[in-house]
Design a protein around this motif. Structure first.
Motif, short mmCIF file in Angstrom:
data_model
loop_
_atom_site.label_atom_id
_atom_site.label_comp_id
_atom_site.label_asym_id
_atom_site.label_seq_id
_atom_site.Cartn_x
_atom_site.Cartn_y
_atom_site.Cartn_z
N ASP A 66 0.83 -1.21 0.00
CA ASP A 66 0.00 0.00 0.00
C ASP A 66 0.87 1.26 0.00
O ASP A 66 0.67 2.16 -0.81
CB ASP A 66 -0.93 -0.02 1.21
N SER A 69 3.05 1.51 -3.35
CA SER A 69 2.20 1.75 -4.53
C SER A 69 1.75 3.20 -4.55
O SER A 69 1.79 3.85 -5.60
CB SER A 69 0.97 0.83 -4.50
N GLN A 79 -0.64 3.05 -12.97
CA GLN A 79 -1.34 2.02 -12.20
C GLN A 79 -1.28 0.65 -12.88
O GLN A 79 -1.06 -0.36 -12.21
CB GLN A 79 -2.79 2.42 -11.96
N HIS A 80 -1.43 0.61 -14.20
CA HIS A 80 -1.44 -0.70 -14.86
C HIS A 80 -0.10 -1.42 -14.73
O HIS A 80 -0.04 -2.65 -14.66
CB HIS A 80 -1.86 -0.58 -16.35
N LEU A 83 -0.06 -2.92 -11.16
CA LEU A 83 -0.95 -4.08 -11.06
C LEU A 83 -0.37 -5.30 -11.76
O LEU A 83 -0.69 -6.44 -11.39
CB LEU A 83 -2.32 -3.74 -11.64
N SER A 84 0.47 -5.08 -12.75
CA SER A 84 1.02 -6.21 -13.50
C SER A 84 2.40 -6.67 -13.01
O SER A 84 2.99 -7.58 -13.61
CB SER A 84 1.09 -5.88 -14.99
#
Length: 160
Positions: A66, A69, A79-80, A83-84
Motif C-alpha cells: 500500500d 504503490s 497504475q497498470h 498491477l502487473s
C-alpha cells in the motif's frame, strides 16, 4: 445459491498488530529509517518504488504494498504497471533496465530458491553503473527487512 454484490457489506478487519517496534525498539527503528534513506540515494525514485512494491508483493506485506504503490503513483508511475508486477515477464511495458532490476529483486527476495544466479546479476550489472547497482541492492535488501518487520508485527495499511 444466490450471491449479491451489496456495497453495504462490511469489510473484514485487519489482523491486530502484534508488536510495535517504534515503541519497543526505538533505536533499531530509527536505524532502519536511516538505512532506508541511505539505500535509495542516487537511485531513480520510480524504479526504487517498483522494486519495493515487487518485493512486498512477493513477501505478502500489505502495509508496504500500500505505502509503496501510493508513493510510486505520486512519483508518476502508472497504475497498470503496478498491477502487473507479478506478471512483469508477460508484459511489454517494462524496459530492459527495469526487467533487470525486477529479476534481481526476485532473486534477492527469494534467496533460498537458487541464490542470486550469475546470469541475473550480470544482466543487472549490464544496465546499472556499479554505484547505482550497489544502491539497487541496498534498496532490495532494505525493503526485504521492512517486509519482515511488517509481516511479523502484522502492520496493516490504514482503511481507505
Amino acid at each position: 445459491m444466490t450471491t449479491t454484490n451489496d456495497s453495504t457489506e462490511a469489510t473484514v478487519s485487519a489482523p491486530a498488530q502484534r508488536i510495535s517496534l517504534p515503541d519497543l525498539a526505538p533505536d533499531y527503528y530509527k536505524a532502519m529509517i536511516a538505512l532506508e534513506r541511505a539505500a535509495r540515494q542516487g537511485l531513480d525514485p520510480v524504479l526504487a518504488e517498483l522494486v519495493k512494491v515487487h518485493a512486498s508483493m512477493i513477501n505478502g506485506c500489505a502495509f508496504c504494498i500500500d505505502m509503496h504503490s501510493t508513493d510510486a503513483l505520486k512519483n508518476g508511475e502508472q497504475q497498470h504497471r503496478l498491477l502487473s508486477l507479478p506478471a512483469w515477464r508477460e508484459t511489454s511495458w517494462f524496459t530492459a533496465r527495469e526487467r533487470a532490476a525486477l529479476a534481481l529483486t526476485e532473486s534477492v527476495t527469494l534467496l533460498t530458491q537458487g541464490h542470486v544466479p550469475d546470469a541475473v546479476y550480470a544482466e543487472a550489472a549490464a544496465h546499472f553503473e556499479q554505484a547505482e547497482l550497489a544502491q539497487l541492492i541496498a534498496v532490495i535488501t532494505t525493503i526485504n527487512a521492512w517486509n519482515r518487520i511488517g509481516v511479523t508485527s502484522r502492520l496493516s495499511p490504514a482503511a481507505k
